[in-house]
Write a protein that holds these residues in place. Structure first.
Motif, PDB file in Angstrom:
ATOM      1  N   ALA A 150       0.842  -1.193   0.000  1.00 49.66           N
ATOM      2  CA  ALA A 150       0.000   0.000   0.000  1.00 49.66           C
ATOM      3  C   ALA A 150       0.879   1.245   0.000  1.00 49.66           C
ATOM      4  O   ALA A 150       1.978   1.247   0.551  1.00 49.66           O
ATOM      5  CB  ALA A 150      -0.896  -0.002   1.236  1.00 49.66           C
ATOM      6  N   THR A 151       0.403   2.316  -0.635  1.00 49.45           N
ATOM      7  CA  THR A 151       1.117   3.581  -0.613  1.00 49.45           C
ATOM      8  C   THR A 151       1.055   4.135   0.809  1.00 49.45           C
ATOM      9  O   THR A 151      -0.013   4.484   1.303  1.00 49.45           O
ATOM     10  CB  THR A 151       0.479   4.573  -1.599  1.00 49.45           C
ATOM     11  OG1 THR A 151       0.405   3.959  -2.878  1.00 49.45           O
ATOM     12  CG2 THR A 151       1.289   5.840  -1.693  1.00 49.45           C
ATOM     13  N   ALA A 152       2.200   4.232   1.432  1.00 47.03           N
ATOM     14  CA  ALA A 152       2.222   4.519   2.870  1.00 47.03           C
ATOM     15  C   ALA A 152       1.748   5.920   3.215  1.00 47.03           C
ATOM     16  O   ALA A 152       1.009   6.117   4.176  1.00 47.03           O
ATOM     17  CB  ALA A 152       3.632   4.294   3.403  1.00 47.03           C
ATOM     18  N   THR A 153       2.166   6.910   2.457  1.00 42.86           N
ATOM     19  CA  THR A 153       1.914   8.292   2.850  1.00 42.86           C
ATOM     20  C   THR A 153       1.277   9.108   1.735  1.00 42.86           C
ATOM     21  O   THR A 153       1.499  10.315   1.641  1.00 42.86           O
ATOM     22  CB  THR A 153       3.226   8.964   3.296  1.00 42.86           C
ATOM     23  OG1 THR A 153       4.174   8.925   2.211  1.00 42.86           O
ATOM     24  CG2 THR A 153       3.824   8.258   4.500  1.00 42.86           C
ATOM     25  N   TYR A 191     -12.390  -0.746   4.484  1.00 39.28           N
ATOM     26  CA  TYR A 191     -11.251  -1.557   4.900  1.00 39.28           C
ATOM     27  C   TYR A 191      -9.982  -0.768   5.235  1.00 39.28           C
ATOM     28  O   TYR A 191      -9.219  -1.170   6.111  1.00 39.28           O
ATOM     29  CB  TYR A 191     -10.902  -2.560   3.789  1.00 39.28           C
ATOM     30  CG  TYR A 191     -12.028  -3.511   3.467  1.00 39.28           C
ATOM     31  CD1 TYR A 191     -12.284  -4.617   4.268  1.00 39.28           C
ATOM     32  CD2 TYR A 191     -12.854  -3.290   2.370  1.00 39.28           C
ATOM     33  CE1 TYR A 191     -13.324  -5.489   3.982  1.00 39.28           C
ATOM     34  CE2 TYR A 191     -13.900  -4.157   2.074  1.00 39.28           C
ATOM     35  CZ  TYR A 191     -14.127  -5.260   2.883  1.00 39.28           C
ATOM     36  OH  TYR A 191     -15.166  -6.107   2.604  1.00 39.28           O
ATOM     37  N   PHE A 192      -9.710   0.330   4.530  1.00 36.58           N
ATOM     38  CA  PHE A 192      -8.433   1.025   4.668  1.00 36.58           C
ATOM     39  C   PHE A 192      -8.494   2.133   5.728  1.00 36.58           C
ATOM     40  O   PHE A 192      -9.556   2.644   6.068  1.00 36.58           O
ATOM     41  CB  PHE A 192      -8.009   1.631   3.329  1.00 36.58           C
ATOM     42  CG  PHE A 192      -7.896   0.631   2.213  1.00 36.58           C
ATOM     43  CD1 PHE A 192      -7.106  -0.497   2.348  1.00 36.58           C
ATOM     44  CD2 PHE A 192      -8.605   0.816   1.030  1.00 36.58           C
ATOM     45  CE1 PHE A 192      -7.006  -1.419   1.331  1.00 36.58           C
ATOM     46  CE2 PHE A 192      -8.507  -0.101   0.001  1.00 36.58           C
ATOM     47  CZ  PHE A 192      -7.711  -1.217   0.146  1.00 36.58           C
ATOM     48  N   LYS A 193      -7.296   2.522   6.221  1.00 33.94           N
ATOM     49  CA  LYS A 193      -7.188   3.604   7.199  1.00 33.94           C
ATOM     50  C   LYS A 193      -6.099   4.585   6.773  1.00 33.94           C
ATOM     51  O   LYS A 193      -5.111   4.208   6.149  1.00 33.94           O
ATOM     52  CB  LYS A 193      -6.849   3.048   8.590  1.00 33.94           C
ATOM     53  CG  LYS A 193      -7.969   2.231   9.218  1.00 33.94           C
ATOM     54  CD  LYS A 193      -7.577   1.761  10.617  1.00 33.94           C
ATOM     55  CE  LYS A 193      -8.704   0.958  11.250  1.00 33.94           C
ATOM     56  NZ  LYS A 193      -8.347   0.499  12.615  1.00 33.94           N
ATOM     57  N   ALA A 194      -6.315   5.849   7.136  1.00 35.96           N
ATOM     58  CA  ALA A 194      -5.337   6.891   6.837  1.00 35.96           C
ATOM     59  C   ALA A 194      -5.231   7.829   8.036  1.00 35.96           C
ATOM     60  O   ALA A 194      -5.986   7.709   9.008  1.00 35.96           O
ATOM     61  CB  ALA A 194      -5.748   7.664   5.584  1.00 35.96           C
ATOM     62  N   GLY A 210      -1.795  -2.585   8.018  1.00 35.08           N
ATOM     63  CA  GLY A 210      -3.149  -3.094   7.854  1.00 35.08           C
ATOM     64  C   GLY A 210      -3.628  -2.995   6.417  1.00 35.08           C
ATOM     65  O   GLY A 210      -4.238  -3.945   5.884  1.00 35.08           O
ATOM     66  N   ASN A 211      -3.358  -1.853   5.775  1.00 32.05           N
ATOM     67  CA  ASN A 211      -3.763  -1.676   4.376  1.00 32.05           C
ATOM     68  C   ASN A 211      -3.071  -2.683   3.468  1.00 32.05           C
ATOM     69  O   ASN A 211      -3.683  -3.238   2.539  1.00 32.05           O
ATOM     70  CB  ASN A 211      -3.445  -0.252   3.914  1.00 32.05           C
ATOM     71  CG  ASN A 211      -4.259   0.804   4.647  1.00 32.05           C
ATOM     72  OD1 ASN A 211      -5.277   0.499   5.270  1.00 32.05           O
ATOM     73  ND2 ASN A 211      -3.821   2.040   4.586  1.00 32.05           N
TER      74      ASN A 211
END
Length: 479
Positions: free
Chosen positions: A21-24, A234-237, A384-385
């Motif tokens: 996943a693209t981290a940032t 599902y994803f978090k930021a 998690g992503n």
């Protein structure tokens, strides 16, 4: 048919490569001078830009950051920090947020300039006395570098003309436009609701969520946190929000403002005050987001290192006033107090201007290590992503040792690699019998347990200095 000789047949690799996943990846919501772009269509759409030129072509650019907030992020990321890519969402709609204007302008040497900003060129109408002039026949209209309309006349004896046009009205954008929503009739989303459109459209997972200028409103900030905590279910930021420096204009007022307005989320970075370079004024959230990106880039796109104590392209700290902005000073002890209240800032102490602060907005109320430290929280989100992206293609596969072993082997090898890179202190994946009762397996439910330990930032280094009188004995040693 009989075979004779030596043969090789290939078998698909049982070990899958993790989908990272693209981290940032920042997703920034705000306003842009869309009249200066190549098209007027990029309204309430995620626009991916890898460079300043891509941003300017897609959304236009202006130094008027008060009205066009996305330009601030474009300048900071692409010009100051040289980081990308970034997803921009412009909510300024030229079909809705506009105003009609008529005026008379003077023509000098067959040229004239309309000083109004944000003119929609296709709406321009020019008349000379009672005669309407035709574009490309009687005149040519274009936009100069400052975004103003320049008119070159092709006819003689023109001294004064009447002009009529529509121009953008950025002050029509309120907090509710940034928050946005979903229209049942049209099936279209606007504002922060478009966070759920980033991955389906771009196949990139949001890592950071920003809305410079607008995030100082508690309602906007609360929606940012809520949306960032559950993207596509599902994803978090991580949300980056700013404290209102007009209200909290000194460091002693920031903590009260933060708590009063509930800027206390674990998936929230609370930033104060503003940052300046020359005449340019940046929201601190913009600079911290770029610093998070730059730090991850310097570490092979891994987000485990804190942005704190890393250089920032700035020359001063500012707060907002009724008449503009005022420069302020912040000493290390004052900045430390802010840090201990869960507020990220900047200091000019050793090595120039640097980001300063490791804690999320949840600190000090929460001391859970995964929620209190910014780099740990971002890394936790990223892990998690990535787990979701990697294991998604196993969904609906037959439950059996092949599927279980594939997940265990793939994810354990990935975590071993992260440990060797220093991204994790340690990590493992297990398939436990107690987590998977027969009734769940019969229902098609399967559970893997992940245990990870991210490195915490070394924010308190104590060096013990002691006077050792025994060294005086060396005075009596003859050579």
């Amino acid at each position: 048919m009989a075979r004779h000789g030596s043969r090789v047949t290939e078998k698909p690799t049982s070990l899958s490569a993790p989908v990272v996943a693209t981290a940032t990846l920042p997703v920034v919501f705000g306003t842009a001078p869309i009249n200066l772009a190549e098209t007027l269509e990029n309204v309430n759409k995620p626009v991916l830009a890898y460079s300043f030129s891509e941003f300017a072509k897609a959304l236009g650019y202006s130094d008027n950051w008060k009205d066009y907030t996305l330009c601030e992020m474009a300048d900071a990321a692409f010009r100051q920090c040289n980081v990308g890519p970034i997803v921009f969402v412009n909510v300024l709609d030229p079909e809705k947020h506009k105003e009609n204007k008529q005026e008379s302008i003077e023509v000098t040497n067959k040229k004239a300039v309309i000083e109004t900003e944000g003119i929609l060129l296709q709406s321009l109408e020019i008349s000379n006395a009672d005669n309407k002039l035709e574009s490309d026949k009687d005149y040519i209209a274009s936009l100069n570098e400052d975004g103003r309309v320049v008119i070159a006349f092709l006819i003689e004896k023109v001294t004064t003309v009447n002009v009529k046009y529509d121009h953008l009205k950025p002050d029509a954008i309120k907090n509710n436009h940034i928050i946005g929503g979903y229209d049942i009739d049209t099936g279209k989303s606007t504002g922060l609701e478009l966070l759920n459109s980033v991955f389906p459209k771009l196949s990139m997972v949001p890592g950071l969520v920003l809305a410079p200028k607008f995030s100082k409103d508690p309602t906007v900030a609360s929606v940012m946190k809520a949306k960032a905590s559950s993207i596509n279910t599902y994803f978090k930021a991580q949300a980056l929000d700013d404290v209102d420096t007009l209200d909290a204009n000194t460091y002693t007022k920031v903590n009260e403002w933060k708590n009063k307005n509930s800027y206390t989320g674990s998936n929230e970075v609370v930033c104060w005050p503003l940052a300046g370079i020359g005449d340019k004024v940046y929201h601190m959230s913009t600079h911290i987001a770029c610093r998070i990106m730059k730090t991850a880039y310097d570490n092979g796109d891994y987000p485990h290192e804190s942005p704190s104590n890393k250089p920032l392209p700035m020359t001063k700290l500012l707060v907002e006033t009724k008449d503009g902005h005022e420069e302020i000073d912040l000493s290390p002890d004052q900045a430390e107090l802010l840090n201990n209240q869960g507020i990220t800032t900047a200091i000019n102490f050793i090595g120039g201007w640097r980001a300063w602060g490791n804690y999320t907005g949840a600190f000090p109320a929460s001391t859970d290590v995964k929620d209190m430290f910014i780099p740990v929280r971002i890394t936790h989100n990223w892990l998690g992503n990535t787990i979701i992206l990697t294991t998604w293609d196993k969904v609906d596969g037959p439950i059996g040792r092949r599927l279980i072993d594939n997940v265990l082997d793939t994810m354990n090898m990935w975590m071993n690699g992260l440990q060797s890179e220093g991204v994790l202190i340690g990590g493992r994946v297990e398939f436990r019998e107690e987590d998977n009762p027969i009734t769940d397996l019969l229902s098609g439910k399967i559970r893997f347990r992940y245990a990870v330990a991210e490195p915490t930032p070394a924010q308190d280094i104590e060096n013990i200095l002691e006077f050792d009188a025994s060294y005086y004995k060396s005075l009596f040693i003859s050579e």
